[in-house]
Design a protein around this motif. Structure first.
Motif, PDB file in Angstrom:
ATOM      1  N   ALA A 139      -2.841   4.598  -7.661  1.00  0.00           N
ATOM      2  CA  ALA A 139      -3.425   3.951  -8.836  1.00  0.00           C
ATOM      3  C   ALA A 139      -2.563   2.774  -9.298  1.00  0.00           C
ATOM      4  N   LEU A 140      -1.258   2.954  -9.318  1.00  0.00           N
ATOM      5  CA  LEU A 140      -0.372   1.869  -9.761  1.00  0.00           C
ATOM      6  C   LEU A 140      -0.423   0.686  -8.810  1.00  0.00           C
ATOM      7  N   LEU A 141      -0.431   0.943  -7.518  1.00  0.00           N
ATOM      8  CA  LEU A 141      -0.492  -0.154  -6.549  1.00  0.00           C
ATOM      9  C   LEU A 141      -1.849  -0.854  -6.595  1.00  0.00           C
ATOM     10  N   LYS A 142      -2.902  -0.087  -6.775  1.00  0.00           N
ATOM     11  CA  LYS A 142      -4.250  -0.672  -6.845  1.00  0.00           C
ATOM     12  C   LYS A 142      -4.395  -1.566  -8.066  1.00  0.00           C
ATOM     13  N   ASN A 143      -3.785  -1.150  -9.166  1.00  0.00           N
ATOM     14  CA  ASN A 143      -3.933  -1.900 -10.429  1.00  0.00           C
ATOM     15  C   ASN A 143      -2.829  -2.905 -10.680  1.00  0.00           C
ATOM     16  N   ALA A 144      -1.956  -3.125  -9.679  1.00  0.00           N
ATOM     17  CA  ALA A 144      -0.870  -4.088  -9.843  1.00  0.00           C
ATOM     18  C   ALA A 144      -1.441  -5.489 -10.020  1.00  0.00           C
ATOM     19  N   LYS A 145      -0.809  -6.232 -10.899  1.00  0.00           N
ATOM     20  CA  LYS A 145      -1.240  -7.614 -11.144  1.00  0.00           C
ATOM     21  C   LYS A 145      -0.845  -8.482  -9.939  1.00  0.00           C
ATOM     22  N   PRO A 146      -1.733  -9.380  -9.503  1.00  0.00           N
ATOM     23  CA  PRO A 146      -1.418 -10.246  -8.346  1.00  0.00           C
ATOM     24  C   PRO A 146      -0.133 -11.033  -8.531  1.00  0.00           C
ATOM     25  N   ALA A 147       0.189 -11.415  -9.745  1.00  0.00           N
ATOM     26  CA  ALA A 147       1.394 -12.206  -9.990  1.00  0.00           C
ATOM     27  C   ALA A 147       2.651 -11.443  -9.628  1.00  0.00           C
ATOM     28  N   SER A 148       2.572 -10.116  -9.558  1.00  0.00           N
ATOM     29  CA  SER A 148       3.745  -9.319  -9.252  1.00  0.00           C
ATOM     30  C   SER A 148       4.082  -9.331  -7.766  1.00  0.00           C
ATOM     31  N   GLY A 149       3.178  -9.862  -6.954  1.00  0.00           N
ATOM     32  CA  GLY A 149       3.410  -9.877  -5.521  1.00  0.00           C
ATOM     33  C   GLY A 149       3.045  -8.572  -4.844  1.00  0.00           C
ATOM     34  N   GLY A 167       9.118  -6.650  -7.604  1.00  0.00           N
ATOM     35  CA  GLY A 167       7.801  -6.805  -8.193  1.00  0.00           C
ATOM     36  C   GLY A 167       7.101  -5.527  -8.608  1.00  0.00           C
ATOM     37  N   LEU A 168       7.706  -4.366  -8.376  1.00  0.00           N
ATOM     38  CA  LEU A 168       7.069  -3.122  -8.801  1.00  0.00           C
ATOM     39  C   LEU A 168       7.149  -2.976 -10.314  1.00  0.00           C
ATOM     40  N   SER A 169       6.114  -2.427 -10.901  1.00  0.00           N
ATOM     41  CA  SER A 169       6.176  -2.097 -12.329  1.00  0.00           C
ATOM     42  C   SER A 169       7.250  -1.039 -12.537  1.00  0.00           C
ATOM     43  N   LEU A 170       7.676  -0.874 -13.782  1.00  0.00           N
ATOM     44  CA  LEU A 170       8.657   0.170 -14.075  1.00  0.00           C
ATOM     45  C   LEU A 170       8.100   1.550 -13.746  1.00  0.00           C
ATOM     46  N   ALA A 171       6.802   1.759 -13.980  1.00  0.00           N
ATOM     47  CA  ALA A 171       6.187   3.050 -13.656  1.00  0.00           C
ATOM     48  C   ALA A 171       6.255   3.312 -12.156  1.00  0.00           C
ATOM     49  N   ALA A 172       5.963   2.308 -11.341  1.00  0.00           N
ATOM     50  CA  ALA A 172       6.044   2.460  -9.886  1.00  0.00           C
ATOM     51  C   ALA A 172       7.495   2.652  -9.446  1.00  0.00           C
ATOM     52  N   GLN A 173       8.426   1.927 -10.086  1.00  0.00           N
ATOM     53  CA  GLN A 173       9.844   2.129  -9.788  1.00  0.00           C
ATOM     54  C   GLN A 173      10.256   3.566 -10.110  1.00  0.00           C
ATOM     55  N   ALA A 174       9.721   4.109 -11.192  1.00  0.00           N
ATOM     56  CA  ALA A 174      10.040   5.497 -11.568  1.00  0.00           C
ATOM     57  C   ALA A 174       9.643   6.457 -10.452  1.00  0.00           C
ATOM     58  N   LEU A 175       8.455   6.273  -9.897  1.00  0.00           N
ATOM     59  CA  LEU A 175       8.015   7.153  -8.812  1.00  0.00           C
ATOM     60  C   LEU A 175       8.824   6.919  -7.545  1.00  0.00           C
ATOM     61  N   TRP A 176       9.259   5.686  -7.342  1.00  0.00           N
ATOM     62  CA  TRP A 176      10.115   5.377  -6.197  1.00  0.00           C
ATOM     63  C   TRP A 176      11.434   6.144  -6.331  1.00  0.00           C
ATOM     64  N   TRP A 177      12.065   6.061  -7.524  1.00  0.00           N
ATOM     65  CA  TRP A 177      13.322   6.782  -7.754  1.00  0.00           C
ATOM     66  C   TRP A 177      13.115   8.287  -7.683  1.00  0.00           C
ATOM     67  N   ASN A 224       0.855  -1.188   0.000  1.00  0.00           N
ATOM     68  CA  ASN A 224       0.000   0.000   0.000  1.00  0.00           C
ATOM     69  C   ASN A 224       0.894   1.242   0.000  1.00  0.00           C
ATOM     70  N   LEU A 225       0.272   2.404   0.006  1.00  0.00           N
ATOM     71  CA  LEU A 225       1.019   3.652  -0.052  1.00  0.00           C
ATOM     72  C   LEU A 225       2.001   3.782   1.109  1.00  0.00           C
ATOM     73  N   GLU A 226       1.563   3.403   2.303  1.00  0.00           N
ATOM     74  CA  GLU A 226       2.416   3.549   3.474  1.00  0.00           C
ATOM     75  C   GLU A 226       3.657   2.657   3.372  1.00  0.00           C
ATOM     76  N   SER A 227       3.483   1.418   2.938  1.00  0.00           N
ATOM     77  CA  SER A 227       4.650   0.530   2.818  1.00  0.00           C
ATOM     78  C   SER A 227       5.538   0.962   1.645  1.00  0.00           C
ATOM     79  N   PHE A 228       4.923   1.524   0.599  1.00  0.00           N
ATOM     80  CA  PHE A 228       5.705   2.066  -0.521  1.00  0.00           C
ATOM     81  C   PHE A 228       6.599   3.194  -0.011  1.00  0.00           C
ATOM     82  N   ARG A 229       5.999   4.110   0.751  1.00  0.00           N
ATOM     83  CA  ARG A 229       6.784   5.225   1.314  1.00  0.00           C
ATOM     84  C   ARG A 229       7.872   4.707   2.263  1.00  0.00           C
ATOM     85  N   ALA A 230       7.537   3.713   3.066  1.00  0.00           N
ATOM     86  CA  ALA A 230       8.515   3.160   4.013  1.00  0.00           C
ATOM     87  C   ALA A 230       9.701   2.528   3.284  1.00  0.00           C
TER      88      ALA A 230
END
Length: 105
Positions: free
Chosen positions: A92-102, A18-28, A2-8
Motif C-alpha cells: 500500500a505504501l509503495l503503491k501510494n508513493a508520490k512520484p516526486a519521491s522517486g 525517497g521512502l516515506s518514514l512509514a516505509a522506512q519504519a517497515l524497512w527497519w 515494488n515489493l521485490e525491490s523493497f525486500r532486496a
C-alpha cells in the motif's frame, strides 16, 4: 520500487532514498530494529504512519496500544499474520508513493 525491490534492499545498511518514514519504519522492522522502526513511524503523523505504528505495537504484543493506532489509521485491527500485514502495508505504501519521491508502485 515494488515489493521485490523493497525486500532486496534489506541487504543494504540503510533504506533506499525517497521512502516515506512509514516505509522506512517497515524497512527497519524487517531488519530487526524495532526501536528505529518505531521512531520512524512516530515521525509520520498521518494515517499511513498510524497504520505502521499499529502494526509495530501489535508485533510488540501491546494490543491496546495497537488498537488505538488502528483507530487513528482508520483501519480495523488486523487479524492476519504479522508477515501478511507487513506485506500488505508495504504494498500500500509503495503503491501510494508520490512520484516526486522517486518511488514507483
Amino acid at each position: 520500487m515494488n515489493l521485490e525491490s523493497f525486500r532486496a534492499s534489506l541487504g543494504k545498511p540503510t533504506p533506499p532514498e525517497g521512502l516515506s518514514l512509514a516505509a522506512q519504519a517497515l524497512w527497519w522492522d524487517a531488519k530487526g530494529d524495532w526501536d528505529q522502526a518505531h521512531r520512524c513511524a512516530q515521525e509520520q503523523d498521518d494515517a499511513p504512519g498510524a497504520w505502521v505504528h499499529a502494526y509495530l505495537h501489535r508485533k510488540e504484543g501491546d494490543a491496546a496500544n495497537a488498537g488505538y493506532w488502528y483507530g487513528r489509521a482508520g483501519k480495523p485491527a488486523a487479524t492476519v499474520t504479522l508477515d501478511s500485514e507487513w506485506t500488505e502495508i508495504v504494498r500500500a505504501l509503495l503503491k501510494n508513493a508520490k512520484p516526486a519521491s522517486g518511488i514507483e508502485a
